[in-house]
Design a protein around this motif. Structure first.
Motif: not given
Length: 79
Positions: A1-4, A11-15, A17-28, A42-46
């Motif tokens: 399984m690939l990990t983020i 970036l996703l949690t700070s910029r 406001d996502m929760l760790e629990s939302q960051l599942e590999d198969d989520r679109r 997201l492009s700019v944040a990267c």
């Protein structure tokens, strides 16, 4: 399984406001409420936070977090 990668997770949690629990590999991205404006942000944040270019045309709502993770990992390794 690939990990983020930690950089992407931060970036996703700070910029975006996502929760760790939302960051599942198969989520679109669309399931995480990424519309066209959020994908552009997201492009700019990267670039600003990670120092990598991910064109907004490379991103779409159907992209899974695992695919985004692979893209970001490849770009981070190539720097």
């Amino acid at each position: 399984m690939l990990t983020i990668p930690d950089q992407l997770r931060t970036l996703l949690t700070s910029r975006f406001d996502m929760l760790e629990s939302q960051l599942e590999d198969d989520r679109r991205l669309a399931e995480l409420d990424f519309d066209s404006l959020a994908l552009l942000e997201l492009s700019v944040a990267c670039y600003e936070d990670l120092g990598i270019e991910v064109g907004d045309t490379e991103l779409n709502g159907n992209m899974r977090l695992s695919e985004l993770s692979s893209l970001v990992s490849a770009r981070l390794e190539a720097r």
